[in-house]
Design a protein around this motif. Structure first.
Motif, PDB file in Angstrom:
ATOM      1  N   HIS A 123       0.565  -1.402   0.052  1.00 58.38           N
ATOM      2  CA  HIS A 123      -0.328  -0.044   0.177  1.00 58.38           C
ATOM      3  C   HIS A 123       0.366   1.389   0.224  1.00 58.38           C
ATOM      4  CE1 HIS A 123       0.506   0.446   4.225  1.00 58.38           C
ATOM      5  NE2 HIS A 123       0.885  -0.354   4.831  1.00 58.38           N
ATOM      6  N   GLN A 124       0.004   2.239   0.370  1.00 55.87           N
ATOM      7  CA  GLN A 124       1.121   3.339  -0.512  1.00 55.87           C
ATOM      8  C   GLN A 124       1.783   4.159   1.436  1.00 55.87           C
ATOM      9  OE1 GLN A 124      -0.711   6.882  -1.813  1.00 55.87           O
ATOM     10  NE2 GLN A 124      -0.331   8.525  -0.374  1.00 55.87           N
ATOM     11  N   ALA A 137       5.501  -0.877   2.012  1.00 56.98           N
ATOM     12  CA  ALA A 137       4.813   0.564   1.400  1.00 56.98           C
ATOM     13  C   ALA A 137       5.192   0.998   0.757  1.00 56.98           C
ATOM     14  CB  ALA A 137       4.525   1.221   2.756  1.00 56.98           C
ATOM     15  N   LEU A 138       4.785   1.955  -0.111  1.00 56.98           N
ATOM     16  CA  LEU A 138       5.385   2.495  -1.581  1.00 56.98           C
ATOM     17  C   LEU A 138       5.517   3.914  -1.408  1.00 56.98           C
ATOM     18  CD1 LEU A 138       4.837  -0.429  -3.793  1.00 56.98           C
ATOM     19  CD2 LEU A 138       6.991   0.524  -3.272  1.00 56.98           C
ATOM     20  N   SER A 142       4.876   5.673  -7.423  1.00 58.06           N
ATOM     21  CA  SER A 142       5.773   4.050  -7.519  1.00 58.06           C
ATOM     22  C   SER A 142       4.446   3.044  -7.596  1.00 58.06           C
ATOM     23  CB  SER A 142       6.686   3.882  -6.473  1.00 58.06           C
ATOM     24  OG  SER A 142       7.610   4.309  -6.511  1.00 58.06           O
ATOM     25  N   LEU A 143       3.122   2.579  -6.466  1.00 56.94           N
ATOM     26  CA  LEU A 143       2.778   2.089  -6.269  1.00 56.94           C
ATOM     27  C   LEU A 143       1.561   2.484  -7.557  1.00 56.94           C
ATOM     28  CD1 LEU A 143       0.745  -0.187  -4.159  1.00 56.94           C
ATOM     29  CD2 LEU A 143      -0.309   1.645  -3.287  1.00 56.94           C
ATOM     30  N   HIS A 144       0.901   3.613  -7.823  1.00 58.03           N
ATOM     31  CA  HIS A 144       0.114   3.557  -8.950  1.00 58.03           C
ATOM     32  C   HIS A 144       0.902   3.390 -10.495  1.00 58.03           C
ATOM     33  CE1 HIS A 144      -3.808   5.879  -7.112  1.00 58.03           C
ATOM     34  NE2 HIS A 144      -2.471   5.761  -6.376  1.00 58.03           N
ATOM     35  N   HIS A 145       2.044   3.604 -10.285  1.00 59.70           N
ATOM     36  CA  HIS A 145       2.905   2.684 -11.801  1.00 59.70           C
ATOM     37  C   HIS A 145       2.718   1.728 -11.930  1.00 59.70           C
ATOM     38  CE1 HIS A 145       6.495   2.150 -14.396  1.00 59.70           C
ATOM     39  NE2 HIS A 145       6.169   3.025 -14.700  1.00 59.70           N
ATOM     40  N   ILE A 146       2.898   0.926 -10.490  1.00 56.44           N
ATOM     41  CA  ILE A 146       3.066  -1.031 -10.671  1.00 56.44           C
ATOM     42  C   ILE A 146       2.009  -1.539 -10.728  1.00 56.44           C
ATOM     43  CG2 ILE A 146       3.184  -2.467  -9.135  1.00 56.44           C
ATOM     44  CD1 ILE A 146       5.680  -0.913  -7.967  1.00 56.44           C
TER      45      ILE A 146
END
Length: 159
Positions: A123-124, A137-138, A142-146
């Motif tokens: 998660h963020q 957590a990212l 990054s999370l939205h890119h993955i």
């Protein structure tokens, strides 16, 4: 995906990340704050439809009243449940953005062993370097890119 000392490696890139405040462990227990070592799978993706577009066709929206059971004595331990819910749980629809997008791992799922630990999510993060309660957590970026590049059952290796 592979967790390394420099971050989370995925498709040739390394993304800075944080792990649990209890470090890495091979003996995960509920509430220890540790991130479990091992080879896990991504088995779900949850997102807040009021805050973002659907990141992948297999992503499931988080609605008001969606919770995650984290009480080891509960028959629905380590499962998504709905409010009202009398047992220990965590709200998935938070006021902060940490759970706007969640990748679910198969840690202690679908047949949870009571007390072995629940809900290891990706998660963020709150901010760089701030540890989690055991999750990975990212940054939001990054999370939205993955998320749109990941597939159901993608491996997550935590050496």
């Amino acid at each position: 995906m592979v967790l390394s000392p420099k971050g989370l490696r995925f498709l040739g890139r390394t993304y800075p990340c944080t792990i649990g405040k209890g470090g890495l462990t091979s003996r995960k227990r509920e509430g220890d704050g540790a991130t479990p070592r091992g080879a896990h799978r991504i088995v779900g993706m949850l997102y807040r439809p009021d805050r973002m577009a659907r990141p992948a066709d297999w992503a499931v929206p988080i609605h008001p009243g969606d919770l995650w059971s984290d009480g080891p004595g509960d028959e629905d331990y380590n499962m998504m449940v709905r409010a009202p819910y009398p047992h220990s749980h965590e709200k998935l629809r938070r006021s902060d953005p940490l759970y706007d997008l969640i990748l679910l791992t198969d840690w202690n799922w679908p047949y949870a062993v009571p007390g072995r630990g629940s809900a290891i999510f990706i998660h963020q993060w709150r901010r760089p370097g701030y540890p989690t309660e055991g999750c990975i957590a990212l940054s939001r970026q990054s999370l939205h890119h993955i998320a749109p590049r990941i597939r159901h059952r993608t491996r997550l290796v935590i050496p």
